[in-house]
Design a protein around this motif. Structure first.
Motif, PDB file in Angstrom:
ATOM      1  N   THR A 133       9.994   4.268  40.364  1.00  0.00           N
ATOM      2  CA  THR A 133      10.057   2.830  40.132  1.00  0.00           C
ATOM      3  C   THR A 133      10.921   2.199  41.209  1.00  0.00           C
ATOM      4  O   THR A 133      12.020   2.687  41.473  1.00  0.00           O
ATOM      5  CB  THR A 133      10.642   2.529  38.748  1.00  0.00           C
ATOM      6  N   VAL A 134      10.410   1.138  41.823  1.00  0.00           N
ATOM      7  CA  VAL A 134      11.132   0.470  42.901  1.00  0.00           C
ATOM      8  C   VAL A 134      11.360  -0.982  42.491  1.00  0.00           C
ATOM      9  O   VAL A 134      10.400  -1.724  42.279  1.00  0.00           O
ATOM     10  CB  VAL A 134      10.357   0.533  44.222  1.00  0.00           C
ATOM     11  N   SER A 135      12.608  -1.356  42.390  1.00  0.00           N
ATOM     12  CA  SER A 135      12.933  -2.730  42.005  1.00  0.00           C
ATOM     13  C   SER A 135      13.118  -3.592  43.241  1.00  0.00           C
ATOM     14  O   SER A 135      13.661  -3.150  44.246  1.00  0.00           O
ATOM     15  CB  SER A 135      14.210  -2.756  41.162  1.00  0.00           C
ATOM     16  N   SER A 136      12.660  -4.831  43.134  1.00  0.00           N
ATOM     17  CA  SER A 136      12.749  -5.742  44.298  1.00  0.00           C
ATOM     18  C   SER A 136      14.007  -6.588  44.234  1.00  0.00           C
ATOM     19  O   SER A 136      14.734  -6.580  43.266  1.00  0.00           O
ATOM     20  CB  SER A 136      11.519  -6.641  44.335  1.00  0.00           C
TER      21      SER A 136
ATOM     22  N   GLN B 173       7.660   9.896  37.864  1.00  0.00           N
ATOM     23  CA  GLN B 173       7.586   8.447  37.993  1.00  0.00           C
ATOM     24  C   GLN B 173       8.578   7.945  39.031  1.00  0.00           C
ATOM     25  O   GLN B 173       9.753   8.338  39.028  1.00  0.00           O
ATOM     26  CB  GLN B 173       7.889   7.797  36.648  1.00  0.00           C
TER      27      GLN B 173
ATOM     28  N   LEU C 178      14.483   5.460  39.391  1.00  0.00           N
ATOM     29  CA  LEU C 178      14.537   4.035  39.724  1.00  0.00           C
ATOM     30  C   LEU C 178      15.386   3.849  40.970  1.00  0.00           C
ATOM     31  O   LEU C 178      16.500   4.379  41.055  1.00  0.00           O
ATOM     32  CB  LEU C 178      15.127   3.258  38.557  1.00  0.00           C
TER      33      LEU C 178
ATOM     34  N   GLU D 122       9.421   0.493  49.068  1.00  0.00           N
ATOM     35  CA  GLU D 122       8.946  -0.860  48.806  1.00  0.00           C
ATOM     36  C   GLU D 122       8.421  -0.913  47.369  1.00  0.00           C
ATOM     37  O   GLU D 122       8.022   0.114  46.805  1.00  0.00           O
ATOM     38  CB  GLU D 122       7.832  -1.206  49.792  1.00  0.00           C
ATOM     39  N   PRO D 123       8.411  -2.094  46.766  1.00  0.00           N
ATOM     40  CA  PRO D 123       7.858  -2.198  45.406  1.00  0.00           C
ATOM     41  C   PRO D 123       6.444  -1.629  45.303  1.00  0.00           C
ATOM     42  O   PRO D 123       6.065  -1.096  44.256  1.00  0.00           O
ATOM     43  CB  PRO D 123       7.891  -3.705  45.145  1.00  0.00           C
TER      44      PRO D 123
ATOM     45  N   GLN E 247      16.291   0.804  44.250  1.00  0.00           N
ATOM     46  CA  GLN E 247      16.102  -0.546  44.767  1.00  0.00           C
ATOM     47  C   GLN E 247      15.243  -0.503  46.023  1.00  0.00           C
ATOM     48  O   GLN E 247      15.220   0.507  46.748  1.00  0.00           O
ATOM     49  CB  GLN E 247      17.445  -1.172  45.099  1.00  0.00           C
ATOM     50  N   ALA E 248      14.547  -1.590  46.283  1.00  0.00           N
ATOM     51  CA  ALA E 248      13.767  -1.702  47.511  1.00  0.00           C
ATOM     52  C   ALA E 248      14.673  -1.446  48.712  1.00  0.00           C
ATOM     53  O   ALA E 248      15.806  -1.939  48.762  1.00  0.00           O
ATOM     54  CB  ALA E 248      13.121  -3.071  47.608  1.00  0.00           C
TER      55      ALA E 248
ATOM     56  N   ALA F  67       5.856   2.014  44.082  1.00  0.00           N
ATOM     57  CA  ALA F  67       6.059   2.393  42.686  1.00  0.00           C
ATOM     58  C   ALA F  67       4.774   2.989  42.115  1.00  0.00           C
ATOM     59  O   ALA F  67       3.694   2.396  42.233  1.00  0.00           O
ATOM     60  CB  ALA F  67       6.473   1.181  41.870  1.00  0.00           C
TER      61      ALA F  67
END
Length: 124
Positions: A121-124, A119, A11, A87-88, A13-14, A91
């Protein structure tokens, strides 16, 4: 035969970065062109980046060009995907791929061997 094991997903962040690794075992690593593909939920698996057998040539999908870098270390039997400015939309599950039949892998039809996926995952 070659076995591919990916690592490095997670995981982020953007705007952040991740580095994926794909370790190969089995036949001589330099016999394989290598690539990364990705698949988001509900979408087709898509090409991301590829590198030639000795690393002299790389090629990227337009969506990641300038942000992602693929590289390989044949002494360590490993290929890497450095992902910056995430970027989101990036993901997905990322898959390592290998082929002995083409110099660069740009389509799933070229792939002889797949890793299990990691996996991102990119959080915005």
């Amino acid at each position: 035969q070659v076995q591919l094991v990916e690592s490095g997903g997670g995981l982020v962040q953007a705007g952040g970065s991740l580095r994926l690794s794909c370790a190969a075992s089995g036949r001589t690593f330099s016999a394989y062109a290598m690539a990364y593909f990705r698949q988001a939920p509900g979408k087709e698996r898509e090409f991301v980046a590829t590198i030639s057998r000795y690393g002299s040539t790389t090629y990227y999908a337009d969506s990641v060009k300038g942000r992602f870098t693929i590289s390989r270390d044949n002494a360590l039997n490993t290929v890497y995907l450095q992902m910056n400015s995430l970027e989101p939309e990036d993901a997905a599950t990322y898959y390592c791929a290998a082929s002995t039949t083409v110099g660069l892998i740009t389509a799933s039809a070229h792939v002889g061997f797949w890793g299990q996926g990691t996996q991102v995952t990119v959080s915005s």
